[in-house]
Design a protein around this motif. Structure first.
Motif, PDB file in Angstrom:
ATOM      1  N   LYS A 161      -5.042 -12.657  -9.689  1.00 19.55           N
ATOM      2  CA  LYS A 161      -6.061 -12.284  -8.714  1.00 19.55           C
ATOM      3  C   LYS A 161      -5.371 -11.866  -7.417  1.00 19.55           C
ATOM      4  O   LYS A 161      -4.275 -12.332  -7.109  1.00 19.55           O
ATOM      5  CB  LYS A 161      -6.991 -13.467  -8.435  1.00 19.55           C
ATOM      6  N   LEU A 162      -6.023 -11.007  -6.667  1.00 15.23           N
ATOM      7  CA  LEU A 162      -5.538 -10.606  -5.351  1.00 15.23           C
ATOM      8  C   LEU A 162      -6.244 -11.428  -4.284  1.00 15.23           C
ATOM      9  O   LEU A 162      -7.310 -11.993  -4.536  1.00 15.23           O
ATOM     10  CB  LEU A 162      -5.800  -9.115  -5.119  1.00 15.23           C
ATOM     11  N   ILE A 163      -5.652 -11.513  -3.102  1.00 14.49           N
ATOM     12  CA  ILE A 163      -6.302 -12.208  -1.987  1.00 14.49           C
ATOM     13  C   ILE A 163      -7.384 -11.300  -1.423  1.00 14.49           C
ATOM     14  O   ILE A 163      -7.136 -10.136  -1.086  1.00 14.49           O
ATOM     15  CB  ILE A 163      -5.285 -12.560  -0.894  1.00 14.49           C
ATOM     16  N   GLU A 164      -8.595 -11.825  -1.362  1.00 14.27           N
ATOM     17  CA  GLU A 164      -9.703 -11.051  -0.798  1.00 14.27           C
ATOM     18  C   GLU A 164      -9.701 -11.246   0.714  1.00 14.27           C
ATOM     19  O   GLU A 164      -9.818 -12.355   1.202  1.00 14.27           O
ATOM     20  CB  GLU A 164     -11.027 -11.514  -1.398  1.00 14.27           C
ATOM     21  N   GLY A 165      -9.548 -10.168   1.426  1.00 17.52           N
ATOM     22  CA  GLY A 165      -9.487 -10.239   2.883  1.00 17.52           C
ATOM     23  C   GLY A 165      -8.860  -8.971   3.429  1.00 17.52           C
ATOM     24  O   GLY A 165      -8.405  -8.112   2.676  1.00 17.52           O
ATOM     25  N   GLU A 209      -0.388  -2.348 -12.699  1.00 13.36           N
ATOM     26  CA  GLU A 209      -1.770  -1.870 -12.762  1.00 13.36           C
ATOM     27  C   GLU A 209      -2.573  -2.598 -11.695  1.00 13.36           C
ATOM     28  O   GLU A 209      -2.458  -3.820 -11.553  1.00 13.36           O
ATOM     29  CB  GLU A 209      -2.363  -2.129 -14.152  1.00 13.36           C
ATOM     30  N   VAL A 210      -3.388  -1.851 -10.959  1.00  9.43           N
ATOM     31  CA  VAL A 210      -4.109  -2.407  -9.818  1.00  9.43           C
ATOM     32  C   VAL A 210      -5.599  -2.099  -9.929  1.00  9.43           C
ATOM     33  O   VAL A 210      -5.990  -0.956 -10.184  1.00  9.43           O
ATOM     34  CB  VAL A 210      -3.569  -1.833  -8.496  1.00  9.43           C
ATOM     35  N   SER A 211      -6.424  -3.140  -9.741  1.00 10.17           N
ATOM     36  CA  SER A 211      -7.867  -2.957  -9.609  1.00 10.17           C
ATOM     37  C   SER A 211      -8.272  -3.468  -8.233  1.00 10.17           C
ATOM     38  O   SER A 211      -7.411  -3.836  -7.423  1.00 10.17           O
ATOM     39  CB  SER A 211      -8.623  -3.711 -10.710  1.00 10.17           C
ATOM     40  N   GLU A 212      -9.549  -3.542  -7.961  1.00 15.62           N
ATOM     41  CA  GLU A 212      -9.996  -4.005  -6.644  1.00 15.62           C
ATOM     42  C   GLU A 212      -9.735  -5.493  -6.437  1.00 15.62           C
ATOM     43  O   GLU A 212      -9.582  -5.951  -5.299  1.00 15.62           O
ATOM     44  CB  GLU A 212     -11.493  -3.728  -6.476  1.00 15.62           C
ATOM     45  N   HIS A 220       0.846  -1.195   0.000  1.00 12.67           N
ATOM     46  CA  HIS A 220       0.000   0.000   0.000  1.00 12.67           C
ATOM     47  C   HIS A 220       0.883   1.247   0.000  1.00 12.67           C
ATOM     48  O   HIS A 220       2.072   1.200   0.351  1.00 12.67           O
ATOM     49  CB  HIS A 220      -0.967   0.010   1.186  1.00 12.67           C
ATOM     50  N   ALA A 221       0.311   2.352  -0.424  1.00  8.73           N
ATOM     51  CA  ALA A 221       1.001   3.642  -0.407  1.00  8.73           C
ATOM     52  C   ALA A 221       0.611   4.352   0.880  1.00  8.73           C
ATOM     53  O   ALA A 221      -0.564   4.412   1.236  1.00  8.73           O
ATOM     54  CB  ALA A 221       0.612   4.474  -1.619  1.00  8.73           C
ATOM     55  N   ILE A 222       1.626   4.873   1.587  1.00 13.32           N
ATOM     56  CA  ILE A 222       1.373   5.471   2.893  1.00 13.32           C
ATOM     57  C   ILE A 222       2.322   6.639   3.114  1.00 13.32           C
ATOM     58  O   ILE A 222       3.438   6.662   2.590  1.00 13.32           O
ATOM     59  CB  ILE A 222       1.547   4.405   4.012  1.00 13.32           C
ATOM     60  N   GLU A 223       1.869   7.600   3.898  1.00 12.93           N
ATOM     61  CA  GLU A 223       2.709   8.742   4.243  1.00 12.93           C
ATOM     62  C   GLU A 223       3.598   8.366   5.423  1.00 12.93           C
ATOM     63  O   GLU A 223       3.121   8.009   6.499  1.00 12.93           O
ATOM     64  CB  GLU A 223       1.825   9.948   4.622  1.00 12.93           C
ATOM     65  N   SER A 224       4.924   8.435   5.203  1.00 10.33           N
ATOM     66  CA  SER A 224       5.881   8.117   6.253  1.00 10.33           C
ATOM     67  C   SER A 224       6.362   9.416   6.894  1.00 10.33           C
ATOM     68  O   SER A 224       6.619  10.398   6.202  1.00 10.33           O
ATOM     69  CB  SER A 224       7.073   7.352   5.673  1.00 10.33           C
ATOM     70  N   GLY A 226      -4.948  -0.741  -0.195  1.00  4.72           N
ATOM     71  CA  GLY A 226      -4.097  -1.822   0.270  1.00  4.72           C
ATOM     72  C   GLY A 226      -4.471  -3.118  -0.434  1.00  4.72           C
ATOM     73  O   GLY A 226      -5.647  -3.478  -0.494  1.00  4.72           O
ATOM     74  N   ILE A 227      -3.486  -3.829  -0.977  1.00  5.12           N
ATOM     75  CA  ILE A 227      -3.750  -5.078  -1.706  1.00  5.12           C
ATOM     76  C   ILE A 227      -2.851  -6.183  -1.163  1.00  5.12           C
ATOM     77  O   ILE A 227      -1.743  -5.926  -0.701  1.00  5.12           O
ATOM     78  CB  ILE A 227      -3.508  -4.915  -3.220  1.00  5.12           C
ATOM     79  N   ILE A 228      -3.340  -7.417  -1.231  1.00  4.01           N
ATOM     80  CA  ILE A 228      -2.549  -8.576  -0.801  1.00  4.01           C
ATOM     81  C   ILE A 228      -2.242  -9.414  -2.029  1.00  4.01           C
ATOM     82  O   ILE A 228      -3.140 -10.011  -2.637  1.00  4.01           O
ATOM     83  CB  ILE A 228      -3.294  -9.415   0.249  1.00  4.01           C
ATOM     84  N   VAL A 229      -0.963  -9.467  -2.410  1.00  4.44           N
ATOM     85  CA  VAL A 229      -0.531 -10.226  -3.578  1.00  4.44           C
ATOM     86  C   VAL A 229      -0.166 -11.638  -3.131  1.00  4.44           C
ATOM     87  O   VAL A 229       0.679 -11.811  -2.249  1.00  4.44           O
ATOM     88  CB  VAL A 229       0.674  -9.549  -4.260  1.00  4.44           C
TER      89      VAL A 229
END
Length: 373
Positions: A241-245, A223-226, A161-165, A198-201
């Protein structure tokens, strides 16, 4: 379909696409690779319904067409052909493909491409490019901590995920944990990644991407989708596919108040842990005890069946009389990720998570849960 192409080009592409094909399949078509010849290209595609890999190679196409043949068999045939040989593929008969190269001839059974699954990509809301080296670093520093526990499926991959540090501004962060150790790594957020959910690969996808990155240079288009992620690296396209959770709130388990700092030579420490853990019991969780006193760190293992082992190292540690235990294998996995000469440990007490990182490094940190010893 009639196609002629160079063996090395075909082998390189097959090595990329055939890996996603499972050895055992409920559906026969999933054991095959799709071959599509058009103009001056041969497109190869394989899938396991969760990952799809596509790659095109230059070819002389006499007759365009599409077919599917057993992926692993085709790969092994091409692998064993002479280096630099010319390969001809001909499906004029329809039910079989004739592969010829020099004096070698192979007839491979074909299945109709009509039933070959297409992993629909959908709409990708976030697109960015990242240097190969940076993506490789994020994966290498975190993938060892991915969980294999199927019941906690949301831990079976790397969380991006992209986050402000607070220190480095906007970063692209990778996190993996199995509940015993946690790995976190940051890199500068590529343009276009801001606001990415946030995505789980999945672990298998991570492994395939890692192999593609091994000998690559330049940049990877992401490239990222839901529900899916697509990586494009030169002629290779990997869709997964991404892990749904929901990935757990890793910030809650990342210590904030560990004030007992210990600095130790990374290589000497790793060698000592490896040595004393030789007699550790698997039944006891490969436990190794760390005891600090008077600028010395004693590593010890007690195994009721085989005896004891201990070794001392010089360390920088301001606190005397401190003891803590760890799983030796988990400890070695984390130390292997330390890039500087010195490893820095930040403790709280014997029952609390420990922070481990490179000396002066802020882009990667590791959390390790202690054991009772």
């Amino acid at each position: 379909m009639k196609v002629t192409l160079e063996r090395n080009h075909l082998l390189k592409s097959l090595s990329h696409v055939h890996r996603v094909v499972e050895r055992r399949n409920t559906y026969p078509i999933l054991a095959n690779v799709l071959l599509k010849a058009s103009e001056d290209r041969l497109e190869l595609r394989a899938t396991d319904l969760d990952i799809e890999v596509t790659e095109s190679v230059p070819a002389m196409v006499s007759t365009p067409g599409t077919t599917t043949v057993p992926a692993h068999t085709l790969y092994e045939i091409v692998r064993k052909l002479s280096d630099g040989a010319e390969v001809r593929l001909d499906t004029e008969g329809g039910e079989q493909m004739l592969l010829t190269s020099g004096r070698s001839r192979f007839h491979l059974a074909c299945l109709t491409p009509d039933s070959f699954p297409d992993l629909k990509s959908g709409n990708f809301a976030h697109t960015f490019s990242i240097p190969v080296g940076e993506l490789r670093e994020l994966i290498e520093r975190t993938q060892f901590a991915i969980s294999n526990e199927e019941t906690r499926y949301y831990l079976n991959g790397i969380f991006f995920h992209a986050i402000e540090s607070s220190r480095d501004g906007m970063v692209l962060r990778a996190v993996a944990t199995d509940g015993h150790r946690l790995a976190r790594a940051d890199t500068d957020a590529p343009e276009g990644s801001a606001g990415m959910p946030g995505i789980i690969v999945p672990k298998k996808t991570v492994g395939e991407v890692q192999k593609l990155l091994d000998s690559a240079e330049g940049e990877v288009a992401v490239e990222v989708s839901e529900t899916k992620i697509r990586f494009t690296l030169g002629p290779v396209v990997l869709l997964s596919k991404l892990i749904e959770g929901t990935f757990p709130d890793y910030e809650r388990v990342t210590p904030k108040n560990n004030d007992k700092r210990m600095s130790v030579d990374r290589q000497s420490f790793a060698t000592a842990v490896d040595r004393v853990s030789t007699i550790a019991s698997d039944r006891g969780g490969k436990a190794v005890k760390l005891s600090a006193h008077s600028g010395q760190l004693e590593l010890s293992v007690t195994n009721p069946d085989h005896g004891t082992a201990s070794e001392e190292l010089a360390v920088e540690f301001e606190t005397d009389g401190f003891e803590i235990g760890f799983n030796a294998r988990y400890l070695l996995d984390i130390i292997a990720q330390i890039r500087s000469d010195e490893a820095e440990f930040m403790f709280n007490d014997a029952g609390s998570p420990t922070l481990v990182q490179d000396t002066g490094e802020t882009r990667a940190l590791y959390v390790l849960m202690p054991m009772r010893v």
